[in-house]
Design a protein around this motif. Structure first.
Motif, PDB file in Angstrom:
ATOM      1  N   GLN A  88      45.186  21.194  74.880  1.00  0.00           N
ATOM      2  CA  GLN A  88      46.330  21.432  75.425  1.00  0.00           C
ATOM      3  C   GLN A  88      46.833  22.938  75.370  1.00  0.00           C
ATOM      4  OE1 GLN A  88      47.777  18.946  77.647  1.00  0.00           O
ATOM      5  NE2 GLN A  88      46.013  17.800  76.812  1.00  0.00           N
ATOM      6  N   THR A  89      46.987  23.554  76.720  1.00  0.00           N
ATOM      7  CA  THR A  89      47.465  25.010  76.511  1.00  0.00           C
ATOM      8  C   THR A  89      48.829  25.315  76.888  1.00  0.00           C
ATOM      9  OG1 THR A  89      46.687  24.969  78.906  1.00  0.00           O
ATOM     10  CG2 THR A  89      45.072  25.493  77.089  1.00  0.00           C
ATOM     11  N   LEU A  90      49.769  24.312  77.299  1.00  0.00           N
ATOM     12  CA  LEU A  90      50.961  24.636  77.418  1.00  0.00           C
ATOM     13  C   LEU A  90      52.028  24.254  76.144  1.00  0.00           C
ATOM     14  CD1 LEU A  90      51.516  22.931  80.819  1.00  0.00           C
ATOM     15  CD2 LEU A  90      51.183  25.260  80.410  1.00  0.00           C
ATOM     16  N   ALA A  91      52.808  25.390  75.905  1.00  0.00           N
ATOM     17  CA  ALA A  91      53.657  25.243  74.611  1.00  0.00           C
ATOM     18  C   ALA A  91      54.631  24.081  74.624  1.00  0.00           C
ATOM     19  CB  ALA A  91      54.506  26.426  74.273  1.00  0.00           C
ATOM     20  N   GLY A  92      54.812  23.336  73.734  1.00  0.00           N
ATOM     21  CA  GLY A  92      55.711  22.401  74.088  1.00  0.00           C
ATOM     22  C   GLY A  92      55.734  21.242  72.865  1.00  0.00           C
TER      23      GLY A  92
END
Length: 168
Positions: A88-92
């Motif tokens: 996963q490359t999206l922050a959160g």
């Protein structure tokens, strides 16, 4: 899964006149096992991201990855083994819910959550006071990190060359 069906009846009476209606309510309790969300972490922007996984799964159960409460991709069918949602490359904050497609939209939130943090790659520039030294001499290598960086700067010699010396 466990489903119970109950009939509810409403009766209305007015001066000896009676009217009634009924409705059927089915309550479904999702009995899928709880598994733990694992992985997450931080990585440098432009990198491959970090894995988000579930430490187990059941067959006939779908598992949906969510980031900050919104679905990411399509559900993955359980295999009876741990499952991976890939890098996963999206922050959160990532969580997982399970559902059993054959009984509708009931979901169960898996245990825990993981966080993905994307670290900013610092920018830097370097310069020499004199890029060429004749014979014995010195030069100063200086560097400036961008203001968005809290990183330290270090210097190292990454190449070396031997240049033959011929006296005049």
């Amino acid at each position: 899964n466990l489903a119970t069906t109950t009939e509810y009846r409403a009766v209305l009476s007015n001066a000896g006149c009676v009217n009634s209606t009924s409705s059927i309510l089915t309550i479904t309790t999702l009995q899928a096992s709880l598994f733990t969300v694992t992985g997450g972490g931080s990585y440098c922007a432009g990198g491959a991201g970090v894995l988000v996984e579930l430490n187990g799964s059941e067959t006939d159960v779908d598992y949906q990855l969510l980031r900050n409460g919104s679905n990411i991709g399509s559900p993955i069918s359980g295999t009876g083994n741990p499952i991976s949602f890939g890098n996963q490359t999206l922050a959160g904050t990532y969580t997982v819910v399970s559902s059993i497609p054959s009984i509708g939209s009931c979901t169960r939130t898996m245990t825990g959550s993981v966080t993905v943090t994307v670290k900013t790659v610092p920018t830097i520039s370097a310069s020499l006071t004199d890029p060429m030294i004749c014979g014995i001499g010195s030069t100063t290598l200086s560097s400036t990190a961008a203001s968005n960086s809290s990183s330290s700067v270090s210097f190292s010699n990454t190449t070396s060359a031997s240049i033959p010396y011929a006296p005049f």
